[in-house]
Design a protein around this motif. Structure first.
Motif, mmCIF file in Angstrom:
data_model
loop_
_atom_site.group_PDB
_atom_site.id
_atom_site.type_symbol
_atom_site.label_atom_id
_atom_site.label_comp_id
_atom_site.label_asym_id
_atom_site.label_seq_id
_atom_site.Cartn_x
_atom_site.Cartn_y
_atom_site.Cartn_z
ATOM 1 N N MET A 14 0.842 -1.205 0.000
ATOM 2 C CA MET A 14 0.000 0.000 0.000
ATOM 3 C C MET A 14 0.871 1.247 0.000
ATOM 4 O O MET A 14 1.893 1.297 0.680
ATOM 5 N N SER A 15 0.448 2.247 -0.756
ATOM 6 C CA SER A 15 1.182 3.496 -0.824
ATOM 7 C C SER A 15 1.054 4.262 0.484
ATOM 8 O O SER A 15 0.021 4.262 1.140
ATOM 9 N N GLY A 16 2.157 4.925 0.870
ATOM 10 C CA GLY A 16 2.110 5.794 2.030
ATOM 11 C C GLY A 16 1.566 7.170 1.711
ATOM 12 O O GLY A 16 1.414 8.001 2.604
ATOM 13 N N ARG A 17 1.265 7.409 0.447
ATOM 14 C CA ARG A 17 0.726 8.705 0.053
ATOM 15 C C ARG A 17 -0.748 8.809 0.462
ATOM 16 O O ARG A 17 -1.472 7.823 0.411
ATOM 17 N N PRO A 18 -1.211 9.995 0.830
ATOM 18 C CA PRO A 18 -2.642 10.146 1.112
ATOM 19 C C PRO A 18 -3.465 9.985 -0.157
ATOM 20 O O PRO A 18 -2.985 10.235 -1.270
ATOM 21 N N VAL A 19 -4.702 9.569 0.004
ATOM 22 C CA VAL A 19 -5.621 9.457 -1.131
ATOM 23 C C VAL A 19 -5.947 10.849 -1.653
ATOM 24 O O VAL A 19 -6.203 11.789 -0.876
ATOM 25 N N ARG A 20 -5.926 10.969 -2.972
ATOM 26 C CA ARG A 20 -6.348 12.204 -3.632
ATOM 27 C C ARG A 20 -7.421 11.849 -4.658
ATOM 28 O O ARG A 20 -7.377 10.777 -5.263
ATOM 29 N N ILE A 21 -8.340 12.762 -4.857
ATOM 30 C CA ILE A 21 -9.442 12.541 -5.800
ATOM 31 C C ILE A 21 -9.424 13.642 -6.856
ATOM 32 O O ILE A 21 -9.397 14.840 -6.541
ATOM 33 N N GLY A 22 -9.454 13.211 -8.116
ATOM 34 C CA GLY A 22 -9.485 14.153 -9.215
ATOM 35 C C GLY A 22 -10.738 13.992 -10.055
ATOM 36 O O GLY A 22 -11.402 12.949 -10.025
ATOM 37 N N LEU A 23 -11.043 15.021 -10.797
ATOM 38 C CA LEU A 23 -12.156 15.008 -11.754
ATOM 39 C C LEU A 23 -11.585 15.185 -13.152
ATOM 40 O O LEU A 23 -10.845 16.140 -13.402
ATOM 41 N N GLN A 24 -11.902 14.253 -14.056
ATOM 42 C CA GLN A 24 -11.636 14.490 -15.468
ATOM 43 C C GLN A 24 -12.888 15.151 -16.037
ATOM 44 O O GLN A 24 -13.893 14.491 -16.292
ATOM 45 N N LEU A 25 -12.807 16.450 -16.227
ATOM 46 C CA LEU A 25 -13.922 17.230 -16.739
ATOM 47 C C LEU A 25 -13.827 17.177 -18.263
ATOM 48 O O LEU A 25 -12.952 17.783 -18.864
ATOM 49 N N GLN A 26 -14.719 16.432 -18.864
ATOM 50 C CA GLN A 26 -14.671 16.151 -20.303
ATOM 51 C C GLN A 26 -15.466 17.227 -21.040
ATOM 52 O O GLN A 26 -16.691 17.274 -20.954
ATOM 53 N N PRO A 27 -14.778 18.105 -21.772
ATOM 54 C CA PRO A 27 -15.421 19.326 -22.276
ATOM 55 C C PRO A 27 -16.241 19.108 -23.539
ATOM 56 O O PRO A 27 -16.024 19.754 -24.570
ATOM 57 N N GLU A 28 -17.192 18.206 -23.454
ATOM 58 C CA GLU A 28 -18.029 17.889 -24.615
ATOM 59 C C GLU A 28 -19.479 18.257 -24.344
ATOM 60 O O GLU A 28 -19.970 18.107 -23.228
ATOM 61 N N HIS A 29 -20.149 18.753 -25.386
ATOM 62 C CA HIS A 29 -21.590 19.016 -25.384
ATOM 63 C C HIS A 29 -22.019 20.105 -24.403
ATOM 64 O O HIS A 29 -23.198 20.193 -24.060
ATOM 65 N N ALA A 30 -21.088 20.924 -23.925
ATOM 66 C CA ALA A 30 -21.430 21.920 -22.906
ATOM 67 C C ALA A 30 -20.928 23.297 -23.304
ATOM 68 O O ALA A 30 -19.926 23.436 -24.013
ATOM 69 N N ASP A 31 -21.624 24.337 -22.824
ATOM 70 C CA ASP A 31 -21.134 25.695 -22.954
ATOM 71 C C ASP A 31 -19.961 25.902 -21.995
ATOM 72 O O ASP A 31 -19.857 25.226 -20.958
ATOM 73 N N TYR A 32 -19.095 26.861 -22.319
ATOM 74 C CA TYR A 32 -17.959 27.099 -21.433
ATOM 75 C C TYR A 32 -18.417 27.542 -20.050
ATOM 76 O O TYR A 32 -17.813 27.164 -19.034
ATOM 77 N N ALA A 33 -19.473 28.327 -19.963
ATOM 78 C CA ALA A 33 -19.949 28.769 -18.654
ATOM 79 C C ALA A 33 -20.278 27.581 -17.755
ATOM 80 O O ALA A 33 -20.032 27.617 -16.541
#
Length: 265
Positions: A1-20
């Motif tokens: 097991m890694s000694g690093r803390p758990v980190r959570i990321g989001l892959q924000l997939q820039p499809e079908h959406a306005d930039y706002a």
């Protein structure tokens, strides 16, 4: 097991959406406590209407570098075939300064033929694209070391992919983070290969953070209790949830963040 803390990321997939909507989603993810936000490097949607709305990776990252304040930001992953490697290094350095040192540089060889041919890049074979990646990495690193000003932060290098002969060797030689797109059993095997490459180049594999995409791996992807502990036991510390437009449902991200907080406590 890694000694690093758990980190959570989001892959924000820039499809079908306005930039706002993209900007608002990034702000919501940051407010929820996400550690990182990634943008994929494609030119067309990968799901839904093939010619639907879509935005380019690096210009979105630059804009999000201004509109966020705590999350790390990077491409997952930037294809070296789409941009001159020296220019790509300069772009990453610039985003790093805009963000105040929060950038990560994810690199890969690319796989989506439409992205290449639609924008006039030669697609080539898998081997040709991997050779291009291998040639690009030293150029990127050299340019980063010579830019004035230098990157504002550490600008860690993330390499994605699981090719055992070439890609994992490049990870052993160069990467700060290895990103996998595999189930736990496959990650276990790939890590054994990566560790052999690390031994061959004289590198401690503990120096390399292990990351994986959790979306699409299992029927229970929305419940980290079903797969988080097993991946954690393998040494994964960065877990990345995907969300596509137009509405960007962050329910799964919330559950993984809650699991992170309980695991790190």
């Amino acid at each position: 097991m890694s000694g690093r803390p758990v980190r959570i990321g989001l892959q924000l997939q820039p499809e079908h959406a306005d930039y706002a909507t993209i900007r608002r989603t990034a702000a919501e993810a940051e407010a929820l406590g996400a550690d990182a936000i990634f943008i994929w490097d494609h030119f067309f949607p990968l799901t839904g209407e093939p010619e639907g709305k879509h935005f380019e990776c690096w210009t979105v990252l630059a804009a999000l570098a201004e509109s966020t304040s705590t999350v790390q930001l990077g491409p997952l992953v930037s294809c070296v075939g789409y941009r001159n490697p020296d220019l790509l290094a300069d772009m990453a350095r610039t985003v790093d300064h805009i963000s105040g040192g929060r950038a990560m540089l994810g690199l890969g060889s690319g796989w989506c033929e439409k992205d290449f041919t639609g924008y006039g890049y030669p697609f080539g074979s898998d081997g040709e694209r991997l050779r291009e990646l291998a040639a690009a990495i030293p150029r990127v690193k050299s340019r980063l070391s010579n830019l004035n000003p230098a990157p504002a932060g550490r600008l860690p290098l993330l390499l994605g992919g699981g090719g055992e002969k070439r890609t994992l060797r490049l990870v052993a030689e160069h990467a700060d983070i290895w990103h996998a797109f595999h189930d736990p059993a496959t990650i276990r095997h790939k890590l054994s290969v990566l560790h052999k490459h690390c031994a061959d180049v004289g590198r401690d594999p503990a120096e390399i953070e292990v990351s994986t995409s959790v979306s699409g791996l299992a029927a229970h992807e929305g419940d980290p209790r079903e797969m988080g502990p097993e991946l954690r036991e393998l040494g994964v510390s960065l877990f990345i949830v995907g969300a596509g437009g137009p509405d960007f449902d962050l329910g799964t991200l919330r559950r993984w963040i809650d699991w992170r907080d309980g695991t790190n406590a």
